[in-house]
Design an enzyme around this catalytic site. Structure first.
Site, PDB file in Angstrom:
ATOM      1  N   GLU A   1      -1.411  -5.415   8.522  1.00  0.00           N
ATOM      2  CA  GLU A   1      -0.600  -4.854   9.609  1.00  0.00           C
ATOM      3  C   GLU A   1      -1.244  -5.134  10.959  1.00  0.00           C
ATOM      4  O   GLU A   1      -2.470  -5.140  11.080  1.00  0.00           O
ATOM      5  CB  GLU A   1      -0.447  -3.338   9.415  1.00  0.00           C
ATOM      6  CG  GLU A   1       0.381  -2.978   8.198  1.00  0.00           C
ATOM      7  CD  GLU A   1       0.620  -1.484   8.053  1.00  0.00           C
ATOM      8  OE1 GLU A   1       0.325  -0.707   8.995  1.00  0.00           O
ATOM      9  OE2 GLU A   1       1.115  -1.083   6.976  1.00  0.00           O
TER      10      GLU A   1
ATOM     11  N   ASP B   1      -1.190  -6.101  -0.302  1.00  0.00           N
ATOM     12  CA  ASP B   1      -1.492  -5.474   0.990  1.00  0.00           C
ATOM     13  C   ASP B   1      -2.974  -5.180   1.131  1.00  0.00           C
ATOM     14  O   ASP B   1      -3.616  -4.710   0.181  1.00  0.00           O
ATOM     15  CB  ASP B   1      -0.770  -4.118   1.064  1.00  0.00           C
ATOM     16  CG  ASP B   1       0.389  -4.127   2.036  1.00  0.00           C
ATOM     17  OD1 ASP B   1       0.468  -5.022   2.890  1.00  0.00           O
ATOM     18  OD2 ASP B   1       1.227  -3.206   1.917  1.00  0.00           O
TER      19      ASP B   1
ATOM     20  N   ASP C   1       0.838  -1.204   0.000  1.00  0.00           N
ATOM     21  CA  ASP C   1       0.000   0.000   0.000  1.00  0.00           C
ATOM     22  C   ASP C   1       0.874   1.255   0.000  1.00  0.00           C
ATOM     23  O   ASP C   1       0.368   2.379  -0.093  1.00  0.00           O
ATOM     24  CB  ASP C   1      -1.020   0.000   1.152  1.00  0.00           C
ATOM     25  CG  ASP C   1      -0.370  -0.037   2.510  1.00  0.00           C
ATOM     26  OD1 ASP C   1       0.862  -0.213   2.599  1.00  0.00           O
ATOM     27  OD2 ASP C   1      -1.103   0.120   3.516  1.00  0.00           O
ATOM     28  N   SER C   2       2.209   1.063   0.052  1.00  0.00           N
ATOM     29  CA  SER C   2       3.134   2.179  -0.165  1.00  0.00           C
ATOM     30  C   SER C   2       2.883   2.813  -1.532  1.00  0.00           C
ATOM     31  O   SER C   2       3.340   3.922  -1.795  1.00  0.00           O
ATOM     32  CB  SER C   2       4.582   1.706  -0.057  1.00  0.00           C
ATOM     33  OG  SER C   2       4.803   0.577  -0.885  1.00  0.00           O
TER      34      SER C   2
ATOM     35  N   GLU D   1       9.258  -4.375  10.539  1.00  0.00           N
ATOM     36  CA  GLU D   1       9.711  -3.091   9.998  1.00  0.00           C
ATOM     37  C   GLU D   1      10.350  -2.215  11.069  1.00  0.00           C
ATOM     38  O   GLU D   1       9.786  -2.013  12.156  1.00  0.00           O
ATOM     39  CB  GLU D   1       8.512  -2.343   9.356  1.00  0.00           C
ATOM     40  CG  GLU D   1       8.932  -0.989   8.780  1.00  0.00           C
ATOM     41  CD  GLU D   1       7.989  -0.405   7.754  1.00  0.00           C
ATOM     42  OE1 GLU D   1       7.014  -1.096   7.365  1.00  0.00           O
ATOM     43  OE2 GLU D   1       8.238   0.739   7.322  1.00  0.00           O
TER      44      GLU D   1
ATOM     45  N   LYS E   1      -1.337  -9.373   2.785  1.00  0.00           N
ATOM     46  CA  LYS E   1      -0.576  -8.924   3.956  1.00  0.00           C
ATOM     47  C   LYS E   1      -1.438  -7.945   4.738  1.00  0.00           C
ATOM     48  O   LYS E   1      -2.166  -7.147   4.138  1.00  0.00           O
ATOM     49  CB  LYS E   1       0.744  -8.271   3.535  1.00  0.00           C
ATOM     50  CG  LYS E   1       1.538  -7.711   4.731  1.00  0.00           C
ATOM     51  CD  LYS E   1       2.961  -7.355   4.363  1.00  0.00           C
ATOM     52  CE  LYS E   1       3.151  -6.000   3.758  1.00  0.00           C
ATOM     53  NZ  LYS E   1       2.707  -4.855   4.577  1.00  0.00           N
TER      54      LYS E   1
HETATM   55  O1  KIV Z   1       3.488  -1.117   1.647  1.00  0.00           O
HETATM   56  C1  KIV Z   1       4.635  -1.561   1.587  1.00  0.00           C
HETATM   57  O2  KIV Z   1       5.388  -1.339   0.635  1.00  0.00           O
HETATM   58  C2  KIV Z   1       5.107  -2.364   2.707  1.00  0.00           C
HETATM   59  C3  KIV Z   1       6.570  -2.637   2.785  1.00  0.00           C
HETATM   60  C4  KIV Z   1       7.258  -1.411   3.191  1.00  0.00           C
HETATM   61  C5  KIV Z   1       6.874  -3.795   3.661  1.00  0.00           C
HETATM   62  O3  KIV Z   1       4.338  -2.747   3.528  1.00  0.00           O
END
Ligand code: KIV
Length: 274
Positions: free
Chosen positions: A120, A88, A49-50, A187, A118
């Site tokens: 969090e 994510d 989600d970056s 992280e 994924k």
């Molecule tokens: O969103 C993302 O790119 C991430 C990585 C930084 C692990 O969660």
């Protein structure tokens, strides 16, 4: 179709089986063409989600939506053949209840064809992780610094630099492993803690700013290529693409403006009349 030429895509169990073995290589990608490149070198491609910050210039990952993740997840699946693609779950798509998490994860798996999601959070997400895994959703967990919590944390600072903070991060890591996550991203934690966590859990730990003590590493592709305007301190740049892209654009603009833009060999020739 030749069976010999078929490339088998890695699965969540393949990555789980790498605990303590060959280090896991993981990078983010949000596009088909960068996924095609990453696929040659990576075991896991993360549609992180970056993308909210990297692609869309947002201040944080908080505004990212499930639809944005699905669109880019689909592109990455089209570009890759071998790597496990993990998508994510964005903020707000899974925290309200385990049922909400399941409905969102089902959309991601069905609409992108990716192999895992994924999310969090540690202890607080353990029940949800168990619920998802029992229902066929492979989960990669994410502990330590959890960027979706930026509005509570106040900044993207490293976690676990004081030994006093370790117990919480240890509890989180053990909880997600026990709940059935097949791996966990850790992280921005100090090396001794990353080493301890990696020794404590039976699932692979994948570090980002968490030292080489982990079972694998992940970086945001644009950060390691030198394409992001703001890069966390821990990131090693393996490329410096920003300046060469700028030079190419400046050369193009100059050639258009001074009318030296390439001639006949770069344009379609006229068809000869028959
Ligand atoms: O969103 C993302 O790119 C991430 C990585 C930084 C692990 O969660």
């Amino acid at each position: 179709m030749s069976v010999q030429n078929e490339i088998r895509r890695l699965t969540a169990p393949d990555i789980f089986a790498r605990k303590g073995g060959e280090p896991i290589v993981m990078l983010t990608s949000y596009h088909a063409h960068t996924a095609q490149l990453a696929d040659k070198y990576c075991d896991v491609i993360l549609v992180g989600d970056s993308l909210g910050m990297v692609m869309h210039g947002l201040e944080s990952t908080v505004p990212v939506t499930l639809d944005m993740m699905i669109l880019q997840g689909h592109a990455v699946m089209r570009g890759s053949k071998r790597a496990l693609v993990v998508v994510d779950m964005p903020f707000g798509s899974y925290e309200a209840s385990k049922e909400q998490a399941f409905a969102s994860a089902v959309r991601v798996l069905k609409e992108t064809g990716c192999g895992a999601i994924k999310l969090e959070g540690g202890k607080r997400m353990a029940e949800t992780i168990a619920f998802l895994v029992e229902r066929g959703v492979p989960v990669m967990a994410h502990v330590g610094l959890t960027p979706q919590a930026i509005n509570v944390l106040g900044s993207f600072r490293a976690q676990g630099r004081d030994e006093g903070d370790w117990a919480r991060i240890e509890e989180d890591t053990l909880a997600v492993a026990q709940a059935g996550a097949f791996s966990v991203v850790i992280e921005a934690v100090a090396e001794p803690l990353a080493r301890k966590l990696t020794a404590q859990v039976a699932i692979p730990t994948i570090g980002i700013g968490a030292s080489p003590a982990c079972d694998g590493q992940v970086l945001v592709m644009e950060d390691m290529l030198g394409l992001s305007p703001r890069v966390p301190k821990f990131v090693k740049r393996y490329g410096d693409l920003g300046p060469s892209i700028e030079k190419a654009m400046a050369d193009y603009a100059r050639e258009v403006r001074d009318r030296s833009f390439p001639g006949p060999e770069h344009t379609y020739p006229m068809r000869k009349k028959t």
